[in-house]
Scaffold this motif. Sequence first.
Motif, PDB file in Angstrom:
ATOM      1  N   LYS A   1       0.848  -1.207   0.000  1.00  0.00           N
ATOM      2  CA  LYS A   1       0.000   0.000   0.000  1.00  0.00           C
ATOM      3  C   LYS A   1       0.871   1.240   0.000  1.00  0.00           C
ATOM      4  CE  LYS A   1      -4.424  -1.499   1.524  1.00  0.00           C
ATOM      5  NZ  LYS A   1      -4.720  -2.527   2.528  1.00  0.00           N
TER       6      LYS A   1
ATOM      7  N   LYS B   1       6.598  -6.825   6.000  1.00  0.00           N
ATOM      8  CA  LYS B   1       6.541  -7.914   6.986  1.00  0.00           C
ATOM      9  C   LYS B   1       7.240  -9.160   6.434  1.00  0.00           C
ATOM     10  CE  LYS B   1       4.050  -7.176  10.872  1.00  0.00           C
ATOM     11  NZ  LYS B   1       4.415  -5.791  11.005  1.00  0.00           N
TER      12      LYS B   1
ATOM     13  N   GLU C   1       2.439  -6.113   4.273  1.00  0.00           N
ATOM     14  CA  GLU C   1       2.214  -4.971   5.150  1.00  0.00           C
ATOM     15  C   GLU C   1       3.521  -4.273   5.475  1.00  0.00           C
ATOM     16  OE1 GLU C   1       0.424  -6.603   8.620  1.00  0.00           O
ATOM     17  OE2 GLU C   1      -1.563  -6.726   7.721  1.00  0.00           O
ATOM     18  N   PHE C   2       3.400  -3.010   5.854  1.00  0.00           N
ATOM     19  CA  PHE C   2       4.548  -2.250   6.350  1.00  0.00           C
ATOM     20  C   PHE C   2       5.026  -2.846   7.677  1.00  0.00           C
ATOM     21  CE2 PHE C   2       5.695   1.223   9.380  1.00  0.00           C
ATOM     22  CZ  PHE C   2       6.913   1.571   8.820  1.00  0.00           C
TER      23      PHE C   2
END
Lengths: 345, 286
Positions: A86, A204, A214-215
């Motif tokens: 994202k 991740k 994900e961050f």
Amino acid sequence: MKKILGALAVVLLTFQACKQNTTNSEASSSNTNTMDIQVSGEPETQKALAPPFVQEPVGNRGAKKIIVNLEATEIEQELADGVTYKFWTFNNTVPGTFIRIRVGDEVELRLKNASNSVMPHNIDLHAVNGPGGGAEATNVAPGKEAIFTFKALNPGLYVYHCAAAPVALHIANGMYGMILVEPEGGLPKVDREYYIMQGDFYTKGKTDEKGFQEFDQDKGVDEKPTYVVFNGKKNALMGENALQAKVGETVRLFVGNGGPNLASSFHVIGEIFDRVYVEGGSKINENVQTTLIPAGGAVIVEFKVEEPGEYILVDHSIFRAFHKGAIGKLVVTGEKNPKVFNKVK
Amino acid sequence: MLEKKEATMNKLLKIFLIAGGFFFLFSCENSSSQQEITSVTEASELVKIQTEVKMIPIKGGKYQPFYGEDSTLVEVNNFLLDERQVTNNEFLEFVKKNPQWKRSNVKAIFADETYLQDWQDDETLPKNANPDAPVTYVSWFAAKAYAKSAGKRLPTLDEWEFVAMADEELANARDKVSYSENIINLYHVKFREKNPVKQSAPNYWGVYNMFDLVWEWTDDFNSIMSTSDSRNGKVDDKGLFCAASATSVTDVLNYAAFMRYAFRSSLKANYTVANLGFRCAKDINQ
């Protein structure tokens, strides 16, 4: 007594002279003159191009009013083949749209935040003289627009980025781009110009682990990126997206580093930079192999290509290049030039 | 020398502006003008509405806002909080009874041009909207008027953040790494506001949807200084730098709170936003 007074006077005079000297040199090198440059003509809306492409050079034109439209967006797209992330962006690209103006231009920067954004966003342009580089003036909620104006006083290549809290996260997600402020009369003419920004990303999953990633905040804080890439995606400048040039042409690269953490040891394998605008400023160094680009900094490099072939752009902190993605390609076509380079056996 | 000092000051200023501290600066200025407008809204008559929403008693206590130092604990009194946000359906009932809050009637100073923008008309919810999803595209003024007509008020920022410390098991889960991580991941997800309320697990208090649907208005969304004992408009540098630098362990764990403060700082009281709703609160002995 007289002698002492005389000596004192001399000392004072010298001191005064020195002082004047410094103010003079300051004046010639920076703001005092450029602030007085008058703008004329109709305001012009800056064309938005996706990286690695940049607008036409400013050339000889006078200073103008320029309108720049940027939109802060939050989009899911590929960080590597089969890996999505994202991103938070300016105008849906990482890096965001290049902004190209000249010294003395008065910019009206309109920052819209997409109505489907989750977060507030803003913009800090390193080319701005003023609090927060515009961040405070542009902090904008989803669906809203903020506008501020600034006059470009210092020529150079500058990074812009989102500075909404938490800043590190906004930058880690790709919210940066560059603004070029050309000097009066423009930069010298070259044959090709490209726009590249390095960025480090923290996911991740491990490097190249497929699917949505994900961050990872811990990796961010520890400065251990899973990806170090040019233009927001592993291999963004490879294959059919490789940069192009012809033998005999001079190539100019506007190279920035969004960070958030790493400094870049920027190098082009098989080329020597004929000229480097050190740190994107006005000093020119010549005949450079590798140039350092700090996070939140930039550099302009120029080189003439003499021999056809593939030239690899890397961060010469080399694990990043071949394992984490900090690699791109410049393909040079044309006549071979055996005087310059020849494989003998 | 003087110039140098000034330059250093500017630099310091820039640092905390960049770090997101800028929203503290204007807080007090805004709140006074806001109060003036508030009294205008309150002057217009509101028709009472009945709401079915359960209110959860919250046992108050002292808590440390993310922006303060260890010593700057803030006291939160016992209060009642709606277990969920105000829904589309409930807001529709409100505007039916209070036509001055219908989209075509609302004054621009109380709600900007996107107020209830997806509604099909003054009394029809958006196409495909879940009536039980939280109402969004509502201004602070509209939220305040709704709360008043329901005999309630908006929660204060401290009340809201106090309840937001809880996860499903603990009243204060801020020390858990998973607590902050979960919230940050949620905050990255778009279009959460389309989902109906109460579909996820309640927190320690029995309150639903603190993080997973919308951002929420608080009564004093833009006046962070109201939590310290001074409302004189002076900025407490230490507190600011603490928040701005976000280097200590507490700050890192409160990353999610930091995001909420950043969001609130981007708002004006007449703003209406796609993912911004509200819930109501009440004093406990009313």
